[in-house]
Design an enzyme around this catalytic site. Sequence first.
Site, PDB file in Angstrom:
ATOM      1  N   HIS A 146       0.702  -1.163  -0.258  1.00 11.11           N
ATOM      2  CA  HIS A 146      -0.142   0.452   0.302  1.00 11.11           C
ATOM      3  C   HIS A 146       1.252   1.513  -0.215  1.00 11.11           C
ATOM      4  O   HIS A 146       0.513   2.353   0.707  1.00 11.11           O
ATOM      5  CB  HIS A 146      -0.870   0.218   1.089  1.00 11.11           C
ATOM      6  CG  HIS A 146      -1.914  -1.174   1.675  1.00 11.11           C
ATOM      7  ND1 HIS A 146      -2.947  -1.396   0.809  1.00 11.11           N
ATOM      8  CD2 HIS A 146      -1.674  -2.127   2.505  1.00 11.11           C
ATOM      9  CE1 HIS A 146      -3.133  -3.075   0.890  1.00 11.11           C
ATOM     10  NE2 HIS A 146      -2.996  -3.486   1.514  1.00 11.11           N
ATOM     11  N   SER A 267      13.268  21.497 -16.288  1.00 14.77           N
ATOM     12  CA  SER A 267      12.414  22.357 -15.931  1.00 14.77           C
ATOM     13  C   SER A 267      12.750  23.393 -16.650  1.00 14.77           C
ATOM     14  O   SER A 267      13.580  24.339 -16.905  1.00 14.77           O
ATOM     15  CB  SER A 267      12.166  22.696 -14.238  1.00 14.77           C
ATOM     16  OG  SER A 267      10.945  23.374 -14.313  1.00 14.77           O
ATOM     17  N   LYS A 273      15.557  20.713 -10.784  1.00 19.29           N
ATOM     18  CA  LYS A 273      14.407  19.581 -10.847  1.00 19.29           C
ATOM     19  C   LYS A 273      15.539  19.203 -11.962  1.00 19.29           C
ATOM     20  O   LYS A 273      15.560  19.939 -12.757  1.00 19.29           O
ATOM     21  CB  LYS A 273      13.196  20.426 -11.675  1.00 19.29           C
ATOM     22  CG  LYS A 273      12.395  21.416 -11.172  1.00 19.29           C
ATOM     23  CD  LYS A 273      11.530  20.110  -9.910  1.00 19.29           C
ATOM     24  CE  LYS A 273      10.391  19.373 -10.605  1.00 19.29           C
ATOM     25  NZ  LYS A 273       9.281  20.071 -11.224  1.00 19.29           N
ATOM     26  N   GLU A 280       7.945   8.672 -17.039  1.00 19.00           N
ATOM     27  CA  GLU A 280       7.277   8.697 -17.033  1.00 19.00           C
ATOM     28  C   GLU A 280       5.554   8.853 -18.489  1.00 19.00           C
ATOM     29  O   GLU A 280       5.481   8.687 -18.828  1.00 19.00           O
ATOM     30  CB  GLU A 280       6.614  10.720 -16.541  1.00 19.00           C
ATOM     31  CG  GLU A 280       7.245  10.548 -15.260  1.00 19.00           C
ATOM     32  CD  GLU A 280       7.288  12.544 -15.308  1.00 19.00           C
ATOM     33  OE1 GLU A 280       7.723  12.799 -13.760  1.00 19.00           O
ATOM     34  OE2 GLU A 280       7.542  13.051 -16.419  1.00 19.00           O
TER      35      GLU A 280
END
Length: 449
Positions: A146, A267, A273, A280
Amino acid sequence: MESRDSVPPYIASVSYDRRLYRQDVAASNAHARMLATQGIISDEDASLICSGLQSILQEIEDGAFPWREELEDLHMNIEARLFEKIGEAAGRLHTARSRNDQVATDIRLYCKEVIQDTVAGLKALQEALVSVARAHSGVIMPGYTHLQRAQPVLFAHHLLTYFHMLQRDRERFAECLRRTDVLPLGSGALAGVPYPVDREMVAKELGFSRVSENSIDAVSDRDFLVEYHANAALCMAHLSRLAEELVVWSSQEFGFVRLGDDYTSGSSIMPQKRNPDVAELARGKTGRVYGYLVGALTMLKGLPLAYNRDLQEDKQGFFDTVDTLLSTLPVFTGMVATMEVRSERMREAAGDASMLATDLADYLVRKGEPFRAAHGIVADLVRHAESQGVSLSELQLSDYHRFSPRFDEDVYEVSAESSVAGRDVPGGTAPRRVAEALREADHLLEAEL
């Protein structure tokens, strides 16, 4: 009302089925040689046809072939060009075959090739996983359920989970290859052909292990494409799960790995970043592959036998699925092989004493407490530690005794290391078992599928 001139572009497939040109030329060469061997056409005509086809193949490879949309598909484009090159003899090539069994042969040849490429790509990624696992075989990390810290495990044990997912994928694709490895040529439009063809000769030349047993089935069967789609969808699901973990692990909150610069981006406005773009994108591309599987199944639903023009729609989605999977596998191989494993951060997280709750219950069981009772005792102990704002390892022995007299000084020997070592069962996370699993992974990679 649309004019007739708008129809040819709508039904044309040459813009995408031209990808099958090598397979189409190879199958036509084998067919021509078989026709000559069987005395159906002359040796001279077969020689002319084969030399003409070789010239066409070279033109296509050189980017000089004059593709014509009005000829609809790959097959008619090559046939028309063959007429231009060798004249009347070109008309004998289509003896004893139909475009129905011709395209079925081409797509099976192509599918066989991409299956082998897929299996090789899966194996390379498995090897990368094993290499990283072996290089960090002693690293302990939190295991999760979980997405909550659950029990300590070896990092190598966790990585080998993906090895076994991919092993099942490899096995599925190998099984798909066996069902794809069937020659349809010789089935004609649907009923067979009225010539003394030697299908076994063609099968042998093209590398098929057997010929189809039913001519109607041979021209209408696209099960092997659906099977590739299904295998690819499941494989992409596995890769997407790995992608998700790499996204999470590479976040500042976890910090378990650092992905290589080639697999991240910055970024546009935040210079600090390091976005895990490759992982992704793989998650996103997985949805495309799922969609093509559903599309293929829907296309086949309710089709009457034998060939129908609907089957022209089998290729675009299939080609995109192939391209997606075959581009994703090597990217993941590189991403896994080059990622920096931050062992200390993993070990620090694995030191969370709350993850030893199950081990404390097992400790009581070994002292004679029934497991269900032990489970309740430790649950109360955990709540007590939380109320005091301390971890289980920071409790005094007197605190332990409040909940059970079975606790003794050796309770402080319960640790992440002892927890991992205690799972010494086949398939468990104990160091000895993980070492065995790594050796078994080597054997699986060496074995024939």
